[in-house]
Design a protein around this motif. Structure first.
Motif, mmCIF file in Angstrom:
data_model
loop_
_atom_site.group_PDB
_atom_site.id
_atom_site.type_symbol
_atom_site.label_atom_id
_atom_site.label_comp_id
_atom_site.label_asym_id
_atom_site.label_seq_id
_atom_site.Cartn_x
_atom_site.Cartn_y
_atom_site.Cartn_z
ATOM 1 N N SER A 92 -20.489 2.699 40.242
ATOM 2 C CA SER A 92 -21.413 3.727 40.573
ATOM 3 C C SER A 92 -22.869 3.350 40.528
ATOM 4 O O SER A 92 -23.267 2.197 39.751
ATOM 5 C CB SER A 92 -21.201 5.039 39.387
ATOM 6 O OG SER A 92 -21.802 4.628 38.170
ATOM 7 N N VAL A 93 -23.678 4.121 41.139
ATOM 8 C CA VAL A 93 -25.088 3.845 41.077
ATOM 9 C C VAL A 93 -25.699 5.294 40.842
ATOM 10 O O VAL A 93 -25.173 6.249 41.187
ATOM 11 C CB VAL A 93 -25.802 3.489 42.362
ATOM 12 C CG1 VAL A 93 -25.243 1.848 42.383
ATOM 13 C CG2 VAL A 93 -25.434 4.292 43.510
ATOM 14 N N VAL A 100 -23.666 8.506 42.702
ATOM 15 C CA VAL A 100 -22.718 7.939 43.683
ATOM 16 C C VAL A 100 -21.794 7.221 43.265
ATOM 17 O O VAL A 100 -22.095 6.105 42.593
ATOM 18 C CB VAL A 100 -23.594 7.629 45.140
ATOM 19 C CG1 VAL A 100 -22.534 6.930 46.127
ATOM 20 C CG2 VAL A 100 -24.527 8.451 45.637
ATOM 21 N N LEU A 101 -20.522 7.513 43.471
ATOM 22 C CA LEU A 101 -19.314 6.586 42.977
ATOM 23 C C LEU A 101 -18.746 6.064 44.285
ATOM 24 O O LEU A 101 -18.566 6.903 45.298
ATOM 25 C CB LEU A 101 -18.300 7.115 42.058
ATOM 26 C CG LEU A 101 -18.979 7.746 40.852
ATOM 27 C CD1 LEU A 101 -19.443 9.219 40.874
ATOM 28 C CD2 LEU A 101 -17.677 7.727 39.864
ATOM 29 N N GLY A 102 -17.929 4.872 44.185
ATOM 30 C CA GLY A 102 -17.694 4.352 45.435
ATOM 31 C C GLY A 102 -16.382 3.338 45.063
ATOM 32 O O GLY A 102 -16.319 2.922 43.908
ATOM 33 N N LYS A 103 -15.729 3.302 46.153
ATOM 34 C CA LYS A 103 -14.496 2.181 46.231
ATOM 35 C C LYS A 103 -14.242 1.966 47.608
ATOM 36 O O LYS A 103 -14.213 2.697 48.672
ATOM 37 C CB LYS A 103 -13.417 3.105 45.552
ATOM 38 C CG LYS A 103 -12.008 2.074 45.408
ATOM 39 C CD LYS A 103 -10.934 2.932 44.865
ATOM 40 C CE LYS A 103 -9.550 1.985 45.006
ATOM 41 N NZ LYS A 103 -8.402 2.703 44.882
ATOM 42 N N LYS A 180 -22.819 -2.846 45.911
ATOM 43 C CA LYS A 180 -22.224 -2.977 44.479
ATOM 44 C C LYS A 180 -20.792 -3.199 44.763
ATOM 45 O O LYS A 180 -20.043 -3.928 43.960
ATOM 46 C CB LYS A 180 -22.572 -1.939 43.803
ATOM 47 C CG LYS A 180 -22.145 -2.172 42.443
ATOM 48 C CD LYS A 180 -22.943 -1.015 41.360
ATOM 49 C CE LYS A 180 -22.687 -1.313 39.891
ATOM 50 N NZ LYS A 180 -23.177 -0.401 39.001
ATOM 51 N N CYS A 181 -20.144 -2.383 45.601
ATOM 52 C CA CYS A 181 -18.579 -2.053 45.814
ATOM 53 C C CYS A 181 -18.137 -3.765 46.555
ATOM 54 O O CYS A 181 -17.008 -4.042 45.997
ATOM 55 C CB CYS A 181 -18.254 -1.169 46.522
ATOM 56 S SG CYS A 181 -18.423 0.555 45.614
ATOM 57 N N SER A 184 -17.892 -6.216 43.622
ATOM 58 C CA SER A 184 -17.061 -5.975 42.710
ATOM 59 C C SER A 184 -15.659 -6.142 43.414
ATOM 60 O O SER A 184 -14.698 -6.531 42.532
ATOM 61 C CB SER A 184 -17.349 -4.479 42.238
ATOM 62 O OG SER A 184 -16.897 -3.463 43.003
ATOM 63 N N SER A 185 -15.469 -5.766 44.477
ATOM 64 C CA SER A 185 -13.963 -6.161 45.068
ATOM 65 C C SER A 185 -13.950 -7.279 45.472
ATOM 66 O O SER A 185 -12.806 -7.774 45.335
ATOM 67 C CB SER A 185 -14.099 -5.060 46.278
ATOM 68 O OG SER A 185 -14.708 -5.362 47.234
ATOM 69 N N SER A 186 -14.914 -8.242 45.559
ATOM 70 C CA SER A 186 -14.485 -9.597 46.003
ATOM 71 C C SER A 186 -14.306 -10.434 44.836
ATOM 72 O O SER A 186 -13.433 -11.456 44.762
ATOM 73 C CB SER A 186 -15.959 -10.187 46.689
ATOM 74 O OG SER A 186 -16.871 -10.152 46.048
ATOM 75 N N SER A 187 -14.631 -9.999 43.469
ATOM 76 C CA SER A 187 -14.527 -10.647 42.248
ATOM 77 C C SER A 187 -13.208 -10.249 41.657
ATOM 78 O O SER A 187 -12.504 -9.521 41.753
ATOM 79 C CB SER A 187 -15.560 -10.454 41.107
ATOM 80 O OG SER A 187 -15.921 -9.180 40.973
#
Length: 187
Positions: A92-93, A100-103, A180-181, A184-187
């Protein structure tokens, strides 16, 4: 006293003076006064003469833009599971007005969910205005969010007066959540 009803007069001569003893007399059959055509008002247009409700739309109307860029069901988060998965991902940011939250999703298009609580904005008119501003900003800029499920959660009440500032902030939050998403999804 002389009555104008011939049936009543004939019964009077017999000695029956009360009208309940009068038999029903069938008159000539007439059309019901509510039936159309022969008795309708000639100054009113008939059903076939009315102007059609649908027709070519004016060039400046929104219905003329029907297929260009809509906020259809494929661009919305609809189910509770879809909302829960974005909330649980914890990407989120925050800004002054919005969070805003994202995935990441496996779809080519971005999807949006908007959460406005009654605790934040008690009047439904205010909540709907906030949702409308967020949805319209998303609809016009969903191309840069491709492949993300996004939930927008207002932190502060805003209206039409603050709409320009909210749109600017939301575009910046969309850019930040995308970066940011992906990280975080690549790690």
């Amino acid at each position: 006293m002389k009555s104008s009803n011939p049936t009543f007069n004939s019964f009077r001569s017999v000695g029956v003076t009360h009208e309940t003893h009068v038999s029903t007399v069938r008159g000539s059959s007439q059309a019901h006064p509510w039936l159309s055509r022969p008795y309708e008002n000639p100054w009113r247009p008939c059903r076939d003469c009315r102007t059609p409700r649908q027709g070519p739309s004016p060039s400046g109307s929104l219905s003329g833009l029907r297929g260009l860029s809509r906020f259809g069901r494929d661009k919305r988060l609809l189910k509770t599971d879809e909302f829960s998965s974005v909330f649980n991902f914890r990407c989120s940011v925050r800004g002054e007005y919005l969070q805003v939250l994202g995935k990441r999703n496996d779809l080519p298009q971005a999807r949006l969910g908007v959460v406005v609580s009654k605790k934040l904005a008690k009047q439904a008119v205010r909540r709907n205005t906030m949702k409308r501003i967020v949805r319209e900003t998303f609809r016009l800029n969903d191309g840069e969010l491709g492949g993300l499920d996004v939930i927008v959660w207002p932190r502060q009440v805003f209206g039409h007066e603050e709409a320009a500032a909210v749109r600017t902030e939301l575009l910046e939050l969309f850019r930040r959540i995308r970066r940011k998403c992906r990280a975080s999804s690549s790690s």
